[in-house]
Design a protein around this motif. Sequence first.
Motif, PDB file in Angstrom:
ATOM      1  N   GLY A   3     -16.680  54.432  23.388  1.00 22.64           N
ATOM      2  CA  GLY A   3     -17.576  53.424  23.935  1.00 22.64           C
ATOM      3  C   GLY A   3     -18.585  52.929  22.916  1.00 22.64           C
ATOM      4  O   GLY A   3     -18.524  53.251  21.737  1.00 22.64           O
ATOM      5  N   ARG A   4     -19.474  52.123  23.435  1.00 22.88           N
ATOM      6  CA  ARG A   4     -20.569  51.622  22.610  1.00 22.88           C
ATOM      7  C   ARG A   4     -21.879  52.042  23.250  1.00 22.88           C
ATOM      8  O   ARG A   4     -21.936  52.207  24.467  1.00 22.88           O
ATOM      9  CB  ARG A   4     -20.517  50.095  22.541  1.00 22.88           C
ATOM     10  N   VAL A   5     -22.903  52.228  22.454  1.00 25.90           N
ATOM     11  CA  VAL A   5     -24.228  52.496  23.017  1.00 25.90           C
ATOM     12  C   VAL A   5     -25.145  51.350  22.621  1.00 25.90           C
ATOM     13  O   VAL A   5     -25.024  50.794  21.527  1.00 25.90           O
ATOM     14  CB  VAL A   5     -24.826  53.843  22.541  1.00 25.90           C
ATOM     15  N   ARG A   6     -26.039  50.986  23.544  1.00 27.70           N
ATOM     16  CA  ARG A   6     -26.942  49.883  23.266  1.00 27.70           C
ATOM     17  C   ARG A   6     -28.279  50.435  22.769  1.00 27.70           C
ATOM     18  O   ARG A   6     -28.935  51.214  23.455  1.00 27.70           O
ATOM     19  CB  ARG A   6     -27.149  49.032  24.523  1.00 27.70           C
ATOM     20  N   VAL A  10     -28.776  46.130  20.014  1.00 26.89           N
ATOM     21  CA  VAL A  10     -27.461  46.067  19.362  1.00 26.89           C
ATOM     22  C   VAL A  10     -26.509  47.036  20.050  1.00 26.89           C
ATOM     23  O   VAL A  10     -26.897  48.140  20.418  1.00 26.89           O
ATOM     24  CB  VAL A  10     -27.548  46.531  17.879  1.00 26.89           C
ATOM     25  N   GLU A  11     -25.253  46.604  20.193  1.00 29.51           N
ATOM     26  CA  GLU A  11     -24.216  47.508  20.717  1.00 29.51           C
ATOM     27  C   GLU A  11     -23.595  48.229  19.518  1.00 29.51           C
ATOM     28  O   GLU A  11     -22.998  47.580  18.656  1.00 29.51           O
ATOM     29  CB  GLU A  11     -23.120  46.703  21.410  1.00 29.51           C
ATOM     30  N   ASP A  13     -20.947  51.118  18.001  1.00 26.19           N
ATOM     31  CA  ASP A  13     -19.772  51.906  18.370  1.00 26.19           C
ATOM     32  C   ASP A  13     -20.052  53.388  18.179  1.00 26.19           C
ATOM     33  O   ASP A  13     -20.523  53.804  17.120  1.00 26.19           O
ATOM     34  CB  ASP A  13     -18.570  51.499  17.504  1.00 26.19           C
ATOM     35  N   SER A  14     -19.731  54.145  19.218  1.00 27.64           N
ATOM     36  CA  SER A  14     -19.966  55.580  19.172  1.00 27.64           C
ATOM     37  C   SER A  14     -18.707  56.259  18.631  1.00 27.64           C
ATOM     38  O   SER A  14     -17.927  56.844  19.384  1.00 27.64           O
ATOM     39  CB  SER A  14     -20.289  56.054  20.599  1.00 27.64           C
ATOM     40  N   TYR A  59     -24.166  40.149  14.678  1.00 27.68           N
ATOM     41  CA  TYR A  59     -23.923  41.504  15.157  1.00 27.68           C
ATOM     42  C   TYR A  59     -23.160  41.489  16.480  1.00 27.68           C
ATOM     43  O   TYR A  59     -22.275  42.302  16.712  1.00 27.68           O
ATOM     44  CB  TYR A  59     -25.262  42.243  15.326  1.00 27.68           C
ATOM     45  N   GLY A  60     -23.540  40.519  17.334  1.00 30.25           N
ATOM     46  CA  GLY A  60     -22.936  40.438  18.670  1.00 30.25           C
ATOM     47  C   GLY A  60     -21.437  40.173  18.611  1.00 30.25           C
ATOM     48  O   GLY A  60     -20.690  40.631  19.471  1.00 30.25           O
ATOM     49  N   SER A  76     -30.802  57.717  18.167  1.00 28.22           N
ATOM     50  CA  SER A  76     -29.854  57.673  19.295  1.00 28.22           C
ATOM     51  C   SER A  76     -29.900  58.996  20.056  1.00 28.22           C
ATOM     52  O   SER A  76     -29.788  59.030  21.280  1.00 28.22           O
ATOM     53  CB  SER A  76     -28.434  57.382  18.792  1.00 28.22           C
ATOM     54  N   LYS A  81     -28.753  58.714  23.752  1.00 28.63           N
ATOM     55  CA  LYS A  81     -27.557  57.858  23.636  1.00 28.63           C
ATOM     56  C   LYS A  81     -26.797  58.275  22.382  1.00 28.63           C
ATOM     57  O   LYS A  81     -26.603  57.488  21.464  1.00 28.63           O
ATOM     58  CB  LYS A  81     -27.970  56.394  23.530  1.00 28.63           C
TER      59      LYS A  81
END
Length: 254
Positions: A3-6, A10-11, A13-14, A59-60, A76, A81
């Motif tokens: 997933g991604r963390v915000r 910014v999102e 990638d985890s 970035y988006g 994080s 997160k």
Amino acid sequence: MSGRVRLFGVEIDSIRMTEAVERIVEWCKSPQSQCRYVVTPNVDHTVLLQHDASLRAAYGDAAMVLADGWPVVLASRLLGKRLPERAPGSDLAPALFEVAEQFEQPLRVFLLGAAAGVGERAAVNIERRWPHVQITGVYSPPLGFEHDDDENQRILELIRQAAPQVLMVGLGAPKQEKWVHAHRDEISADAALCIGATIDFLAGEKSRAPNWMQRSGLEWLHRMASEPRRLCRRYARDAWVFPQLVWREWRTSH
Ligand code: UDP
């Protein structure tokens, strides 16, 4: 898929570095019409993003966003997160070159950025160390090139002719992210990696911090010591603003 963390708008990638490399390899196997690109936020980018809408847009639309600096990873964790590890652009390029050794055909790479002559030296070092990587093009754009349409078209044509799978973009932030974003429909490569000073490192032009400094989160200190005039003010601003961003994020999420 991970997933991604915000964080800080910014999102991210985890994912771990190995997974990031696998993804880029997948992109090379299944190309799309639009070039997929990678950005690697560190503290400085995070601070810049707050007041730079076009960097936020770049970035988006990135296909992969990797946490470059340990402060971003640490933040994080403080904020609940958890990102698994830092995946800096300067490690991403060599990690990709390592897996290229398993391919049937050499991995085709274009180096865009760094001062005149540096890309050529990096190309020699890369091909010597990773014989399965073929540098199909090198170009150091002149100062202010990003405002010159003819020059931009010339660069895009050079890339088209060199037909790389991976474009390494070392133009510094936020220039590299904005350039790739603006031209993502015209870049003929499967992947573009925004990698800052990595071409300098690969050329031996600048030295990276020793491993113990990288492991203990002190790479910034090494960089500041090597370019104090350019980086002191930037790091001072970041040291002031970043904790405020962490605090703001903590307040909104608790
Ligand atoms: N650079 C470039 N063209 C420019 C500006 C910078 O090729 O117009 C290169 C510079 O030579 C160096 C890299 O971009 O190789 C800067 O990387 P660094 O990570 O130090 O930049 P930062 O993102 O930290 O400003």
